[in-house]
Design a protein around this motif. Structure first.
Motif, PDB file in Angstrom:
ATOM      1  N   VAL A   7       0.819  -1.205   0.000  1.00 56.12           N
ATOM      2  CA  VAL A   7       0.000   0.000   0.000  1.00 56.12           C
ATOM      3  C   VAL A   7       0.856   1.259   0.000  1.00 56.12           C
ATOM      4  O   VAL A   7       0.591   2.207  -0.755  1.00 56.12           O
ATOM      5  CB  VAL A   7      -0.962  -0.002   1.205  1.00 56.12           C
ATOM      6  CG1 VAL A   7      -1.653   1.344   1.356  1.00 56.12           C
ATOM      7  CG2 VAL A   7      -2.012  -1.103   1.038  1.00 56.12           C
ATOM      8  N   SER A   8       1.887   1.290   0.832  1.00 54.94           N
ATOM      9  CA  SER A   8       2.740   2.482   0.873  1.00 54.94           C
ATOM     10  C   SER A   8       3.457   2.687  -0.454  1.00 54.94           C
ATOM     11  O   SER A   8       3.641   3.832  -0.899  1.00 54.94           O
ATOM     12  CB  SER A   8       3.749   2.378   2.026  1.00 54.94           C
ATOM     13  OG  SER A   8       4.530   1.195   1.937  1.00 54.94           O
ATOM     14  N   GLY A   9       3.860   1.602  -1.119  1.00 54.77           N
ATOM     15  CA  GLY A   9       4.465   1.729  -2.438  1.00 54.77           C
ATOM     16  C   GLY A   9       3.474   2.239  -3.467  1.00 54.77           C
ATOM     17  O   GLY A   9       3.812   3.069  -4.334  1.00 54.77           O
ATOM     18  N   TYR A  10       2.255   1.756  -3.386  1.00 56.91           N
ATOM     19  CA  TYR A  10       1.194   2.188  -4.298  1.00 56.91           C
ATOM     20  C   TYR A  10       0.922   3.683  -4.120  1.00 56.91           C
ATOM     21  O   TYR A  10       0.828   4.437  -5.086  1.00 56.91           O
ATOM     22  CB  TYR A  10      -0.061   1.370  -4.008  1.00 56.91           C
ATOM     23  CG  TYR A  10      -1.218   1.590  -4.959  1.00 56.91           C
ATOM     24  CD1 TYR A  10      -1.461   0.699  -6.001  1.00 56.91           C
ATOM     25  CD2 TYR A  10      -2.096   2.654  -4.788  1.00 56.91           C
ATOM     26  CE1 TYR A  10      -2.536   0.874  -6.855  1.00 56.91           C
ATOM     27  CE2 TYR A  10      -3.167   2.851  -5.646  1.00 56.91           C
ATOM     28  CZ  TYR A  10      -3.388   1.954  -6.665  1.00 56.91           C
ATOM     29  OH  TYR A  10      -4.456   2.137  -7.521  1.00 56.91           O
ATOM     30  N   TRP A  11       0.807   4.102  -2.848  1.00 57.63           N
ATOM     31  CA  TRP A  11       0.567   5.525  -2.582  1.00 57.63           C
ATOM     32  C   TRP A  11       1.688   6.401  -3.146  1.00 57.63           C
ATOM     33  O   TRP A  11       1.428   7.439  -3.756  1.00 57.63           O
ATOM     34  CB  TRP A  11       0.470   5.767  -1.083  1.00 57.63           C
ATOM     35  CG  TRP A  11      -0.769   5.255  -0.434  1.00 57.63           C
ATOM     36  CD1 TRP A  11      -1.891   4.795  -1.040  1.00 57.63           C
ATOM     37  CD2 TRP A  11      -0.988   5.154   0.969  1.00 57.63           C
ATOM     38  NE1 TRP A  11      -2.818   4.412  -0.096  1.00 57.63           N
ATOM     39  CE2 TRP A  11      -2.287   4.613   1.149  1.00 57.63           C
ATOM     40  CE3 TRP A  11      -0.233   5.447   2.101  1.00 57.63           C
ATOM     41  CZ2 TRP A  11      -2.829   4.388   2.411  1.00 57.63           C
ATOM     42  CZ3 TRP A  11      -0.770   5.215   3.357  1.00 57.63           C
ATOM     43  CH2 TRP A  11      -2.056   4.691   3.505  1.00 57.63           C
ATOM     44  N   ALA A  12       2.925   5.990  -2.922  1.00 56.79           N
ATOM     45  CA  ALA A  12       4.065   6.784  -3.375  1.00 56.79           C
ATOM     46  C   ALA A  12       4.061   6.926  -4.891  1.00 56.79           C
ATOM     47  O   ALA A  12       4.224   8.028  -5.428  1.00 56.79           O
ATOM     48  CB  ALA A  12       5.370   6.156  -2.904  1.00 56.79           C
ATOM     49  N   ALA A  13       3.866   5.807  -5.593  1.00 62.94           N
ATOM     50  CA  ALA A  13       3.875   5.854  -7.059  1.00 62.94           C
ATOM     51  C   ALA A  13       2.720   6.694  -7.579  1.00 62.94           C
ATOM     52  O   ALA A  13       2.897   7.521  -8.496  1.00 62.94           O
ATOM     53  CB  ALA A  13       3.789   4.430  -7.610  1.00 62.94           C
ATOM     54  N   GLU A  14       1.546   6.513  -6.999  1.00 65.65           N
ATOM     55  CA  GLU A  14       0.370   7.260  -7.446  1.00 65.65           C
ATOM     56  C   GLU A  14       0.574   8.759  -7.261  1.00 65.65           C
ATOM     57  O   GLU A  14       0.294   9.568  -8.158  1.00 65.65           O
ATOM     58  CB  GLU A  14      -0.845   6.786  -6.649  1.00 65.65           C
ATOM     59  CG  GLU A  14      -2.150   7.469  -7.009  1.00 65.65           C
ATOM     60  CD  GLU A  14      -3.285   6.959  -6.141  1.00 65.65           C
ATOM     61  OE1 GLU A  14      -4.279   6.470  -6.710  1.00 65.65           O
ATOM     62  OE2 GLU A  14      -3.182   7.065  -4.888  1.00 65.65           O
ATOM     63  N   HIS A  15       1.071   9.161  -6.091  1.00 70.56           N
ATOM     64  CA  HIS A  15       1.267  10.574  -5.821  1.00 70.56           C
ATOM     65  C   HIS A  15       2.385  11.158  -6.679  1.00 70.56           C
ATOM     66  O   HIS A  15       2.254  12.271  -7.219  1.00 70.56           O
ATOM     67  CB  HIS A  15       1.564  10.812  -4.337  1.00 70.56           C
ATOM     68  CG  HIS A  15       1.589  12.256  -3.950  1.00 70.56           C
ATOM     69  ND1 HIS A  15       2.720  13.038  -4.058  1.00 70.56           N
ATOM     70  CD2 HIS A  15       0.604  13.075  -3.478  1.00 70.56           C
ATOM     71  CE1 HIS A  15       2.451  14.276  -3.665  1.00 70.56           C
ATOM     72  NE2 HIS A  15       1.182  14.318  -3.311  1.00 70.56           N
TER      73      HIS A  15
END
Length: 419
Positions: A402-410
């Motif tokens: 989830v934290s990786g997903y958030w970082a890439a998305e942002h």
């Protein structure tokens, strides 16, 4: 009060309450909202599948589920044109004139320096479980009193140190994912370790031959870890009646997916005997408690007095010292006796750089550091000072995703211009 709300609300409330709001509630709320979405995305986009117990599916040739998942992500990355640089260790972040992160410097095994220019950097180096100096500094636990279980030796705190060099804050760096006491040199999931050293109806002694807790804390990895790390050594004492009980009736404490309560474990005696044949100093046998104490390096008189006191509690049905439930009070008075000198194991560290709900690293002034993100064990926010496996199994795996997903998305929305 929560009986009519959805799964995400239950999940959020359970996590926030468990950590007594020492975790970041805003991050925890978004994690609860997005967890299932990201998990499903790993299947839909990355092709990672899960079995009925929620674990990664193993490969067709018996490969571990974790390895299968990693290879699927790697192969997908190659298809998408991702460039992988192996055998190079990032050691310094680059910034532009405005203080925004602009890339990183990496050093190869041969000493060559590689400069990677980037509009954003996500720190995902796995925490600092393999760095003895950092471990002792931030956790205040002696590194030679615990053993890292599963670390590859690469989690040296590089991500945290690079973030700290830019003025990042830390969030509960003392948090450790404890698992269980183990016997080095033995299969950690075998009967000897799980049935002998990780059961609620045994006796735990410390270096002074004293009981130090209600042994049923072993059911909760965090509780057993927090109590166990206060001891120099953890010894478990059992007798022949206990061994026979395990072989015929099974365990009382379920440890992950290894042995189910009520299922006989006929190989228990055989595993103990093999350890004794190997002359492992961590597994000993004796006809008397005093003799057993000598073999474990404990004071015989002190150990005999402690065992006698405990057996008295069992007769009475009440633990006057630590209030252990009567259902787990089992006398240890049938020779021969067995002793195990264990080592407290942990998976990894989970305290890290303070991040927000976009996985942006937070500066000492409480503002995000432009272009800098952190994920997994480098990112502190979801956890307070404890491992929440008792209420959220798999949270560290999901937090990494989830934290990786958030970082890439942002990062994409913030730094990649739309055409």
């Amino acid at each position: 009060a929560l009986e009519n709300v959805g799964a995400a609300d239950h999940f959020y409330d359970g996590l926030a309450s468990y950590h007594r709001y020492a975790s970041n509630a805003i991050v925890t709320r978004r994690f609860a909202n997005d967890g299932e979405k990201v998990r499903a995305w790993t299947t839909d986009f990355q092709g990672i599948t899960y079995n009925a117990k929620g674990k990664y599916d193993h490969g067709e040739n018996g490969e571990s589920g974790g390895m299968v998942a990693i290879m699927k992500m790697y192969e997908l990355g190659q298809e998408l044109g991702v460039e992988f640089i192996f055998d190079a260790r990032a050691y310094e972040l680059l910034t532009d004139a405005n203080g925004a992160v602009a890339g990183a410097l990496c050093k190869t095994r041969t000493g060559d320096i590689i400069q990677v220019n980037a509009k954003a950097v996500d720190l995902c180096t796995g925490g600092f479980s393999a760095n003895a100096e950092m471990f002792e500094k931030y956790t205040h636990v002696k590194y030679d009193r615990v053993i890292a279980r599963g670390t590859m030796g690469t989690q040296r705190g590089d991500g945290l140190n690079m973030g700290l060099a830019l003025g990042a804050q830390l969030h509960h760096p003392s948090a450790i994912n404890y698992c269980s006491p183990i016997l080095p040199g033995h299969y950690n999931k075998g009967a000897l370790t799980i049935c002998g050293a990780n059961q609620a109806d045994t006796i735990f002694l410390n270096q002074d031959a004293r009981r130090f807790c209600d042994e049923s804390v072993i059911k909760d990895w965090t509780l057993s870890g927090n109590i166990g790390c206060q001891q120099e050594h953890i010894f478990t004492v059992i007798d022949q009646a206990f061994v026979d009980k395990i072989m015929s009736e099974g365990v009382v404490t379920r440890r992950a997916n290894y042995f189910e309560p009520g299922d006989p474990v006929p190989q228990f005696q055989e595993e103990i005997d093999k350890a004794l044949t190997r002359d492992n100093p961590r597994v000993v046998k004796a006809d008397t408690i005093e003799e057993l104490a000598g073999k474990l390096g404990l004071d015989p008189a002190a150990m005999k007095a402690e065992i006698d006191k405990y057996n008295g509690y069992c007769d009475e049905g009440y633990d006057h010292d630590f209030l252990k439930s009567e259902e787990f009070l089992r006398k240890m008075d049938t020779p021969p006796f067995y002793g195990f000198k264990t080592v407290l194991a942990f998976y990894n560290t989970v305290g890290g750089l303070k991040v927000d709900e976009y996985a942006r690293v937070i500066h000492e002034d409480f503002k995000p550091i432009p272009g800098l993100y952190a994920g997994g064990s480098d990112a502190g926010a979801l956890f307070g000072p404890y491992y929440d496996v008792s209420c959220a199994p798999g949270s560290t795996q999901l937090w990494a995703r989830v934290s990786g997903y958030w970082a890439a998305e942002h990062a994409v929305n913030e730094y990649i211009p739309t055409v």
